[in-house]
Write an enzyme that holds these catalytic residues in place. Sequence first.
Site, PDB file in Angstrom:
ATOM      1  N   ILE A  70      -2.805  -6.731  -5.763  1.00  0.00           N
ATOM      2  CA  ILE A  70      -2.758  -5.706  -4.747  1.00  0.00           C
ATOM      3  C   ILE A  70      -1.584  -5.505  -4.228  1.00  0.00           C
ATOM      4  O   ILE A  70      -1.573  -4.250  -3.396  1.00  0.00           O
ATOM      5  CB  ILE A  70      -3.863  -6.188  -4.011  1.00  0.00           C
ATOM      6  CG1 ILE A  70      -3.798  -7.182  -2.940  1.00  0.00           C
ATOM      7  CG2 ILE A  70      -5.312  -6.229  -4.983  1.00  0.00           C
ATOM      8  CD1 ILE A  70      -4.527  -7.277  -1.992  1.00  0.00           C
ATOM      9  N   LYS A  86      -3.358  -1.717  -0.130  1.00  0.00           N
ATOM     10  CA  LYS A  86      -1.892  -2.088   0.200  1.00  0.00           C
ATOM     11  C   LYS A  86      -0.762  -1.110  -0.093  1.00  0.00           C
ATOM     12  O   LYS A  86      -0.085  -0.697   0.521  1.00  0.00           O
ATOM     13  CB  LYS A  86      -1.727  -3.759  -0.182  1.00  0.00           C
ATOM     14  CG  LYS A  86      -2.732  -4.532   0.327  1.00  0.00           C
ATOM     15  CD  LYS A  86      -2.931  -4.709   1.549  1.00  0.00           C
ATOM     16  CE  LYS A  86      -4.268  -5.694   1.998  1.00  0.00           C
ATOM     17  NZ  LYS A  86      -4.574  -5.702   3.287  1.00  0.00           N
TER      18      LYS A  86
END
Lengths: 491, 491
Positions: free
Chosen positions: B240, B278
């Site tokens: 991520i 993110k």
Amino acid sequence: MGFENEKNSSILSKLATNEEHGENSPYFDGWKAYDNDPFHPLKNPNGVIQMGLAENQLCFDLIEEWIKRNPNASICTTEGIKSFRAIANFQDYHGLPEFRSAIAKFMEKTRGGRVTFDPERVVMAGGATGANETIIFCLADTGDAFLVPSPYYPAFNRDLRWRTGVQLIPIPCDSSNNFQITTKAVREAYENAQKSNIKVKGLILTNPSNPLGTTLDRDTLKNLLTFTNQHNIHLVCDEIYAATVFNTPQFVSIAEILDDETSHCNKDLVHIVYSLSKDMGLPGFRVGIVYSFNDAVVNCARKMSSFGLVSTQTQYLLAEMLSDERFVSNFLTESSKRLAKRHKHFTNGLEEVGIKCLRSNAGLFCWMDLRPLLKESTFDSEMSLWRVIINDVKLNVSPGSSFDCQEPGFFRVCFANMDDETVDIALARIRSFVGVKKSGDESTPILMEKKQQWKKNNLRLSFSKRMYDESVNLSPLSSPIPHSPLVRART
Amino acid sequence: MGFENEKNSSILSKLATNEEHGENSPYFDGWKAYDNDPFHPLKNPNGVIQMGLAENQLCFDLIEEWIKRNPNASICTTEGIKSFRAIANFQDYHGLPEFRSAIAKFMEKTRGGRVTFDPERVVMAGGATGANETIIFCLADTGDAFLVPSPYYPAFNRDLRWRTGVQLIPIPCDSSNNFQITTKAVREAYENAQKSNIKVKGLILTNPSNPLGTTLDRDTLKNLLTFTNQHNIHLVCDEIYAATVFNTPQFVSIAEILDDETSHCNKDLVHIVYSLSKDMGLPGFRVGIVYSFNDAVVNCARKMSSFGLVSTQTQYLLAEMLSDERFVSNFLTESSKRLAKRHKHFTNGLEEVGIKCLRSNAGLFCWMDLRPLLKESTFDSEMSLWRVIINDVKLNVSPGSSFDCQEPGFFRVCFANMDDETVDIALARIRSFVGVKKSGDESTPILMEKKQQWKKNNLRLSFSKRMYDESVNLSPLSSPIPHSPLVRART
């Protein structure tokens, strides 16, 4: 394929390999039949009409109008972009305070303002699907059981059972008393479970009922609350169709009963599941709500929220929309009116050809009684009739067996997910199917004669080109991954 | 309270009563301290600065610009409203085809275009939180275990473990080799589990690492892939932070290694978890992705999607945004540049006062080495120091122990969730804390001397008004439901 399965069962979880997800049902096969040959008035006028989908498409114009008048309610407009970064970044699992307040207010309005809801008890989940699973994770362990009056929503087998490992024990309801839930039937189911050493943790009510379209009266609710309280088990009320009530008697929420019974009732055992998918017709927005009267459940469910939070883009929009009291009042009144009109038109059309439905006052569907069309009173006959309706009449309706109905011959047919013209085409197909003999101004249903003839000749009424027992055509799609028939998260 | 707990444990699930949700951690307590006294440059200049939150706030201007230029990408604008009803109604759990394609393309771009992703394998989940749980539900049963290199993301204890019932077995990494994962350590953890009759189902890698901010090199990935393949266990790569790489060496995805190793590798054992929280800085939008190379896992995870679908309002917007290749290329380049600049500024500031961080090339945080400030090399000392930093320095950083780090004295400190001015205030506070003696143009760190003095006098450096071991002030909020400190779904 056998080898593949064997290989996977050694490396994957039981969930991934045990086929307990509940999608192996004609309920979902019907959707696949629709997906393979979807009706379109111009492009595919002979395609399958989708009547297996409990969607509410009657009031989008009101929502669209509101959105056009309120560009500040979106973070993706010139007027609203100033809030973009704060909202896109917001990931508090309590949700936007304005969103929770607006939801609580909306829940009050949909219950006629007769009861209040505390925003601090509004917990988010990924649609009613996620909300249903969340409440079970909070209340029960693997192997525990919940009682569920049948017929019940087919995907409960996935939502309530699949990953939680709980069991569902049906409380059979039938046509002898218009499918009403009796305390006697609940007690019997409970006692049978006890005898089998099954730990019953609660009772699930869907009120208004899917698939019946009926609401529970105050006395029934009181009796069931008393029963569950006496046995120290939970009462979970799935009220996601609260605002689809279009006729008397009015909807009574379990929250109202609690208000009456405060003095001698353990509120810690009562929980509501809610959603905007049906009442607002916004299933794509994935707004599921757990509303519990038990602090520990609120606390635990909130932690579980993290697995299915509502997008803050959507929270923000809905917070604004549902705070507009004038809009909400008008929407609820208008939605109810339009549903009543559609229901009347559709059931009148069915009555004209001799098809009866259970008398209902809510929901986006009718519970259609096709028992006179069954060759025999068996579920095999129900499935045979269902195949004819899918393949030849080209209507995707859902057979009662997929709702765990204990009595063959009933079908759920949805009427709010299409426009007026499509409803009339569906009615024309049904009329043609059951065979209406017109004489002058009067329509005389000949359903019964047709049925006799059909039985005698073993023929498919007026459809002769296809095999009677032809299977639904489920051709594989081109994807390397087999597509599942349960394409919708919730219906 | 004892009675309440007892009462609840008899009626609720073990999940609701066993406190295994992983929120009892200083990691989350620190957030609560921030929430009680949040820094604001004007309104509360002495408040706690939030450095415990791995948010990426550096590129919102680019996204906002794009949105203003593309009103048709939103269903809530005059330009986009025509799509409102179709999108609000869409609930296919495969997701909008355009959304899946756009996500697959974005995953390619964030991996430098060196590998392709198949949209048919892109499965939605409710954020990385939901994606992580989903993959575990697909791969393992209650009691099974996964190996996880430590330090690791604290909420893994909730996401991977809580509702699935699996165990996490740490593979301890330490400063002796800059926290690198060695095959030897993996083998030892695996063999120890075997000896204890624990069924190990796989290895979880977070690459780039949270909390280390480092990436795994090609050889390490190859070795770990070989190891997991040889033992017929899964390799789950949480990627991520893929697009937060801001310096060499470049990021290598497990997908690239698979491309190299196709001939002698069982792809069915490899899975990627992804998210836009993110890399795009959009945690509120709850976009989690499971990308599996195993068809059965894709199939099962897709069914589980129903519990955490992305709002179609959000799918629609992102489908448009991420299909704009020019925007995406520019965004990724610019984001990387800004992260590099911020990282350099912040770590230089720390270095000036003698604080070292693990050398890193990715992430939204540094792994700060405060071992010289510990009274003793114990976790008690780490917690004492942490309390000083929270209460007196007024910075919410996260202690290594909350990441299950086996070596005391390390802290994760986030640097991308604030503006330049706030970073400088944080640096000034740190400078004041460790005590910098200025002489002319040169700054001379006196960290070591201070530490000696601090040990000798048992004093809190330059902070004398508060108790050294004063607890974080966690006053209850006014809600009837206790608010949880884990207010964020994922960090």
